[in-house]
Design a protein around this motif. Structure first.
Motif, short mmCIF file in Angstrom:
data_model
loop_
_atom_site.label_atom_id
_atom_site.label_comp_id
_atom_site.label_asym_id
_atom_site.label_seq_id
_atom_site.Cartn_x
_atom_site.Cartn_y
_atom_site.Cartn_z
N ASN A 70 0.83 -1.20 0.00
CA ASN A 70 0.00 0.00 0.00
C ASN A 70 0.87 1.26 0.00
OD1 ASN A 70 -0.28 -1.30 2.81
ND2 ASN A 70 -1.09 0.69 3.32
N ASP A 71 0.72 2.14 0.96
CA ASP A 71 1.32 3.48 0.87
C ASP A 71 2.80 3.53 0.49
OD1 ASP A 71 -1.09 3.82 2.16
OD2 ASP A 71 -0.22 4.60 4.02
N PRO A 72 3.17 4.57 -0.26
CA PRO A 72 4.59 4.88 -0.42
C PRO A 72 5.13 5.43 0.90
CG PRO A 72 3.25 6.63 -1.39
CD PRO A 72 2.30 5.56 -0.94
N TYR A 81 7.84 1.06 1.10
CA TYR A 81 6.40 0.94 0.93
C TYR A 81 5.83 -0.02 1.95
CZ TYR A 81 8.94 -2.42 -1.93
OH TYR A 81 9.89 -3.30 -2.37
N GLN A 82 4.58 0.23 2.31
CA GLN A 82 3.84 -0.67 3.18
C GLN A 82 3.75 -2.02 2.48
OE1 GLN A 82 2.00 0.28 6.50
NE2 GLN A 82 4.06 1.03 6.16
N TYR A 83 4.27 -3.06 3.10
CA TYR A 83 4.47 -4.34 2.41
C TYR A 83 4.13 -5.49 3.35
CZ TYR A 83 7.05 -7.93 -0.24
OH TYR A 83 7.41 -9.05 -0.94
N PHE A 95 -3.42 8.28 15.08
CA PHE A 95 -2.22 9.08 15.33
C PHE A 95 -1.11 8.48 14.47
CE2 PHE A 95 1.48 9.84 18.44
CZ PHE A 95 1.62 11.18 18.09
N ARG A 96 -1.06 8.94 13.20
CA ARG A 96 -0.12 8.20 12.35
C ARG A 96 0.41 8.97 11.14
NH1 ARG A 96 -5.10 5.83 12.13
NH2 ARG A 96 -6.21 5.90 10.14
N ASP A 97 1.46 8.37 10.57
CA ASP A 97 2.05 8.75 9.28
C ASP A 97 2.86 10.05 9.35
OD1 ASP A 97 0.45 6.57 8.68
OD2 ASP A 97 -1.09 7.75 7.66
N PRO A 98 3.95 10.08 10.12
CA PRO A 98 4.78 11.28 10.20
C PRO A 98 5.33 11.69 8.83
CG PRO A 98 5.91 9.40 11.20
CD PRO A 98 4.50 8.97 10.94
C1 FRU Z 1 -3.14 4.60 4.74
C2 FRU Z 1 -2.80 3.83 5.99
C3 FRU Z 1 -1.94 4.67 6.92
C4 FRU Z 1 -1.25 3.64 7.73
C5 FRU Z 1 -1.00 2.57 6.72
C6 FRU Z 1 -1.04 1.17 7.23
O1 FRU Z 1 -3.40 3.77 3.65
O2 FRU Z 1 -3.98 3.41 6.64
O3 FRU Z 1 -2.68 5.61 7.66
O4 FRU Z 1 -0.08 4.10 8.32
O5 FRU Z 1 -1.98 2.71 5.71
O6 FRU Z 1 -0.64 0.27 6.24
#
Ligand code: FRU
Length: 542
Positions: A21-23, A37-39, A146-149
């Protein structure tokens, strides 16, 4: 079996297998682009969310080598997942990662990680100090949001700051934290942005842009005259919004340039009007540009992801800068895509009359880069715009009028049963003209269970002055990325045409408006296949 089975892409970033998912944490360092990346290394779904940070490197943002996981959920402060975050390159060249951990109690906290061996050119291994979390969840955070700095930047006082999305007593807030050392952080009393309308925001990105020109600015660039800032936020309904404005680096506050849009991010500008999420930019010092990454999720069925053994791609990296209006961003595929250009076909001064359909033949268009400039001879034929249409622009895409719809039909089967149309309609609005851009997915696939909406967005250009309208479209097997009005309005979507398995698709110009349009120039290139994370290619793709 070809590697394009199941819609695998030829030049978009994706892991060889599994879920992405996210970069996260993109940066440029000593000649190498790093991308995380979210893996989920265990399968093609988000699963229980115990994600790792996948890590790939590139010399050109086109070809990528997979290095394995940089962060894994192995510590008490991230045992339930190493979630999204960013990287900051310090003035001495050392990068540092800030990321969200879900701890053993699934509470979201902020952590830091440093390269284990800063002399390793690939920065393969990352050390998570035991002083983590560097920011535990504050007592006033609600909903465990509370996320994603973001990437950190230096203020005039010599302290580092970063922003992070937090739900504070039910209010969607973008908090700022300050630190001298990345370890001890102090929260600023005033958030950069706060609104009760969307309590759970994600993936904040905050960066400076120059008022003039296309050059990017370092995230820590001096906040002087001629510099504006962009605040980008994602909402949970899969949309990315941004606002340009002014940043006060003493108070750490942000004043929007379009205050009339209010604080509800859903009234702000869209990064992309299609299906794209979690965008994150970085400053590329080698080419002095700001580059944007963004996740493009699958929109077929869950069982399809399991069957194909992978899910998720990234949009092709885009250079981005501020338009001369000081309010909107311009996005454009990074120039390195041109290294993939192979056979080319062109068309000059062709007229597409009402009802016209003109095939662009001579190249294979399942992986292609298409640039068109349309001229509108009879702008006066545009019908009057009714302001109540603003509520549902997508509906306008299915009608025809005086000027448009005209544009491209991509990923079409020979019998046109399957096709994705990307097009414009022009309306008269007061003394101005209003341009609508659409991507119609309703006929993109004959397969069951595929999400097939009509995506639409207005294009902020002066079509009367320009007398022309440009459309650039990247096609890559299961994704179409379109840039209208020179990159002022973007629409990206996944497509799953069943005919794609035959190995070829058709591309057309069309015009369903009552007046004719002129194609002053069309250039279409077949694109080569990039080498993207091929390490695992010998493993069987499910
Ligand atoms: C967004 C998200 C972020 C989180 C991540 C988890 O797609 O939900 O807020 O950090 O994905 O994979």
């Amino acid at each position: 079996a070809s590697r394009h089975d199941h819609g695998r892409t030829a030049y978009h970033f994706q892991p060889a297998k599994n879920w992405m998912n996210d970069p996260n944490g993109p940066f440029y360092h000593n000649g190498i682009y790093h991308f995380f990346y979210q893996y989920n290394p265990h399968g093609p779904t988000f699963g229980t969310g115990k994600l790792s940070w996948g890590h790939s490197v590139s010399g050109d943002l086109v070809n990528w080598a997979f290095l394995g996981a940089a962060l894994e959920p192995t510590s008490p402060f991230d045992a339930d997942g190493c979630w999204s975050g960013s990287a900051t390159v310090l003035p001495d060249g050392r990068p540092v990662i800030l990321y969200t951990g879900r701890d053993t109690d699934t509470v979201q906290v902020q952590n830091v990680a440093f390269p284990k061996d800063p002399t390793d050119p690939l920065l393969r291994e990352w050390h998570k100090p035991s002083c983590n979390p560097v920011i535990p969840q504050p007592a006033d955070v609600t909903g465990n949001n509370f996320r994603d700095p973001s990437t950190a930047w230096l203020g005039g006082d010599g302290l580092w700051r970063f922003s992070v999305a937090a739900e504070v007593a039910g209010v969607g807030s973008t908090l700022v934290y300050r630190s001298a050392d990345f370890l001890r952080w102090e929260r600023n009393a005033t958030p950069l942005h706060a609104s009760p309308d969307v309590p759970a925001l994600e993936c904040a990105d905050f960066f400076p842009v120059a008022e003039r020109g296309t050059e990017g600015l370092d995230t820590s660039a001096a906040n002087v005259a001629g510099v504006r800032h962009v605040l980008k936020l994602s909402n949970m309904a899969d949309e990315d919004y941004y606002m340009v404005g002014w940043y006060d680096d003493a108070a750490d506050t942000f004043v929007p340039a379009e205050g009339e849009r209010g604080s509800d991010v859903r009234k702000w500008r869209r990064i992309d009007h299609g299906h794209l999420f979690g965008a994150k930019s970085f400053f590329d010092a080698s080419k002095k540009r700001r580059v944007l990454w963004a996740w493009v999720d699958e929109t077929d069925g869950h069982s399809d992801d399991v069957a194909k053994g992978w899910a998720g791609i990234q949009a092709f990296p885009r250079a981005l800068w501020l338009d001369t209006d000081g309010k909107q961003l311009v996005q454009w595929p990074v120039e390195e895509i041109e290294t993939l250009r192979r056979r080319r076909v062109a068309l000059l001064g062709a007229e597409v009359g009402s009802g016209g359909l003109h095939e662009i033949a001579g190249i294979e268009t399942q992986q292609a880069d298409v640039e068109v400039i349309f001229e509108i001879p009879k702008l006066e034929a545009a019908e009057k715009f009714d302001p109540k249409w603003l509520q549902d622009p997508g509906k306008l895409c299915s009608e025809s009028g005086g000027v448009g719809p005209f544009g491209l039909i991509a990923m079409a089967s020979g019998d046109l049963q399957e096709q994705t149309a990307i097009f414009f309609r022009v309306f008269k609005h007061d003394d101005m003209y209003k341009v609508l851009m659409c991507m119609d997915l309703t006929r993109s696939s004959t397969k069951e269970g595929v999400y097939k909406p009509v995506h639409a967005g207005f294009v902020d250009v002066n079509v009367e002055k320009d007398r022309s309208l440009s459309l650039r479209t990247l096609i890559d097997h299961s994704v179409i990325e379109s840039f209208g009005g020179g990159g002022r309005t973007c629409i990206t979507a996944r497509v799953y045409p069943e005919h794609a398995a035959t190995g070829s698709s058709h591309l057309y110009l069309f015009n369903n408006g009552s007046g004719s349009v002129k194609v002053s120039k069309l250039e279409a290139w077949e694109l080569g296949t990039a080498s993207v994370n091929l390490e695992d290619v010998s493993l069987p793709l499910a």
